[in-house]
Design a protein around this motif. Structure first.
Motif, PDB file in Angstrom:
ATOM      1  N   ASN A   6     -10.623   7.565   6.086  1.00  0.00           N
ATOM      2  CA  ASN A   6     -11.780   7.284   5.224  1.00  0.00           C
ATOM      3  C   ASN A   6     -11.394   6.306   4.121  1.00  0.00           C
ATOM      4  O   ASN A   6     -12.137   5.361   3.805  1.00  0.00           O
ATOM      5  CB  ASN A   6     -12.275   8.604   4.632  1.00  0.00           C
ATOM      6  N   THR A   7     -10.218   6.493   3.513  1.00  0.00           N
ATOM      7  CA  THR A   7      -9.762   5.562   2.464  1.00  0.00           C
ATOM      8  C   THR A   7      -9.558   4.154   3.034  1.00  0.00           C
ATOM      9  O   THR A   7      -9.914   3.157   2.397  1.00  0.00           O
ATOM     10  CB  THR A   7      -8.458   6.090   1.862  1.00  0.00           C
ATOM     11  N   ILE A  15     -12.947   2.551   3.394  1.00  0.00           N
ATOM     12  CA  ILE A  15     -13.494   2.129   2.086  1.00  0.00           C
ATOM     13  C   ILE A  15     -12.852   0.813   1.646  1.00  0.00           C
ATOM     14  O   ILE A  15     -13.533  -0.107   1.160  1.00  0.00           O
ATOM     15  CB  ILE A  15     -13.273   3.242   1.045  1.00  0.00           C
TER      16      ILE A  15
END
Length: 605
Positions: free
Chosen positions: A233-234, A237
């Motif tokens: 997820n990071t 982003i």
């Protein structure tokens, strides 16, 4: 009484044996107090009972040499149903001492017990009954409820720690016999119920701890998965932020490009206005210069007509020369083709001549061999004729002897009758003589039989000699036929020699003609080369005829020799030569007899 199903009885017995072996193994292991090895008797009996349970109701599979009935087939399915079992199956296949499928199955059971996952593996196998139906009958223990009960009992084995050495053990040749003496109860065992309760409590505690460990393992795996999802997820982003920055940069570049586009449009409009002014000025100058260009165009058109007429004349003459050249090339190709064909025919005739010579040599050798054979056979025939004459003479002598013997016999008989009539008193002496005569008669009869047999053998020899004579006559007839064929082949050879001589003479004539044609073609090529190197004189320089030295005019036109390069008037070049390719006669040069070309302007090459 109702008759019990024998398969149900077998399943019940195996289930009871499994319960006893598992219970005895757990109790003995806990009382033993340390890890078990492969020499431990209850552990060995447990593996024997498990082997019998897995073999119950197993289908017989036909192999190449015999019928095969092993438990390795269903156990091998576990690695497809339970991925963690792939390691066990791979290690079992890699063991060097195992040669039979039964030995591999025994090693698999030992490794599964050491991993404490035997119950899990067999539970996955029992659930897939459609796959098990390929290996087991419908009434087998693994296909019924007893199999699920045994799998539940195997969960209790997780409290046992086993350290088994599979690599050096001989698992292929072990005999699986159940020892029932281990499961018989004694008086000491009846009084140890309290100890059994303690053992059961310890086992329950150990099972509870192991279940907690398994749940903790699952929780740790879920935590690891959550960490990996947070990391991904990071990363997403960060990629989104980079993409937004790229979009902002692209928008700025788009604004710059639009401003540059407006500047380019302004510059092009100014340039178009300037070019319009220049075009108007050029149009005015063009209108002024068009009148002079029309006059020049009319003069150029008149000159073009004249030059086109001259060019047409030259093209006509060029077509005539090209047609002549094509005819010469075609004649050359035909001559070369004829020469190649004649050479091929000559090679074929020479080969035929060599073959005929070889055949003649073979026929001559065969003729010599046949003549030698004829001589030998004539000698044999002479010898046979001498033998036949001798046999005939001996036959005549034997016939004379036979006639003499018959006459002597007749005379003896007559004398005997006379002596009987006249000398009755002398019977004894006559009987003696008669006996002697009978002996002589027997000897004569034996001699006659011998002579008859000899005569038969001589007749057989004579018949054989006649057959050989007839065979020799046939061979002589064949030799005569071969002589006739040899004479015919000699005549054909003479005819072929004549044809070959005629063809060689024709080839010599063709070669001479070809050499002449090649010389002519070389002369034509040299003439063309000479023409290519020469340059025509200009009209200003060629003002007088070379022969009569008079000035050229409308009545005295110029004619150019393509070979020597001289220029004559039409009065001096009166020699005309008719050509088959042109309808009109052509003017010819007086010095080199080449074709003259009429010349009208200086622009002609």
């Amino acid at each position: 009484m109702a008759v019990k199903d024998p398969t149900a009885v077998e399943r019940a017995n195996l289930l009871n044996m499994a319960k006893l072996s598992i219970k005895g193994l757990i109790e003995s292991a806990l009382s033993f107090g340390r890890t078990l090895d492969s020499d431990y008797p209850p552990l060995q009996q447990f593996f024997v009972v498990m082997e019998h349970c897995l073999k119950h109701g197993l289908k017989v599979r036909k192999s190449f040499l015999s019928y095969n009935k092993t438990i390795w087939g269903p156990l091998e399915l576990v690695e497809k149903l339970y991925p963690e079992a792939e390691e066990i199956a791979a290690s079992v296949r890699d063991l060097p001492g195992l040669k039979t499928p039964l030995g591999r199955a025994r090693a698999w059971l030992r490794l599964a017990l050491m991993q404490k996952k035997m119950a899990d593996y067999l539970r996955c196998l029992i659930i897939q009954r459609d796959l098990l139906s390929e290996f087991y009958e419908y009434h087998a223990l693994m296909m019924e409820e007893e199999g699920a009960v045994i799998v539940g009992l195997l969960v209790g084995l997780n409290v046992i720690d086993a350290n088994l050495c599979v690599k050096g053990e001989d698992l292929d040749s072990q005999v699986g016999v159940i020892d029932f003496s281990m499961y018989l109860k004694s008086d000491d065992e009846i009084g140890g119920k309290e100890r059994d309760g303690q053992i059961a409590a310890i086992l329950d505690q150990k099972n509870y701890v192991e279940e907690l460990n398994r749940q903790l393992n699952t929780v740790s795996s879920l935590h690891a998965r959550v960490d990996s999802l947070e990391k991904s997820n990071t990363k997403l982003i960060e990629e989104l932020a980079i993409a937004k920055n790229n979009i902002i940069k692209l928008q700025e570049e788009n604004h710059q490009l639009r401003s540059e586009n407006t500047l380019i449009l302004m510059k092009t409009q100014h340039h178009l206005e300037a070019t319009k002014v220049d075009v108007e000025a050029e149009l005015q100058t063009y209108k002024h210069s068009r009148q002079g260009l029309d006059e020049m165009y009319n003069e150029a058109r008149r000159q073009l007509r004249e030059e086109s007429q001259l060019r047409q004349d030259m093209e006509n003459e060029l077509v005539v020369q090209v047609s002549m050249k094509h005819e010469i090339e075609l004649a050359m190709k035909l001559l070369e083709k004829d020469i190649h064909e004649k050479q091929d025919a000559l090679i074929g005739l020479r080969q035929q001549l060599d073959e005929v010579k070889a055949i003649n040599m073979e026929m001559y050798q065969k003729l010599q061999v046949s003549e030698d054979a004829m001589k030998e056979k004539n000698e044999i025939i002479g010898r046979l004729e001498d033998k036949t004459n001798q046999i005939n003479a001996t036959m005549k002598q034997l016939e004379q002897r036979l006639q003499q013997a018959e006459k002597a016999q007749m005379e003896a008989e007559a004398e005997d009758e006379k002596l009987k009539q006249e000398y009755v008193n002398k019977s004894e002496s006559l009987q003696k003589e008669f006996s002697q005569k009978e002996k002589q008669l027997l000897q004569l009869e034996t001699d006659l039989k011998i002579e008859k047999e000899w005569r038969q053998t001589l007749e057989e020899d004579l018949q054989k000699e006649k057959e050989t004579v007839s065979h020799l006559r046939l061979e002589t007839q064949e030799i005569i036929n071969l002589k006739k064929e040899f004479l015919k082949l000699q005549e054909k050879n003479k005819q072929l020699k004549r044809i070959c001589q005629d063809q060689e003479a024709a080839l010599q004539e063709l070669a001479s003609k070809l050499s002449e044609s090649k010389l002519k073609i070389e002369d034509i090529k040299e003439a063309n080369k000479a023409l290519q190197g020469q340059v025509w004189l200009k009209d200003k320089e060629a003002t007088h005829c070379k022969l009569c030295e008079k000035e050229f005019s409308l009545s005295k036109r110029k004619h150019h020799c393509r070979n020597c390069g001289e220029i004559f008037c039409n009065a001096c070049s009166d020699n005309e030569l008719p050509l088959p390719s042109s309808p009109k006669p052509v003017r010819v040069c007086d010095s080199c007899h080449a074709i003259l070309i009429q010349r009208c302007s200086s622009n002609m090459p």
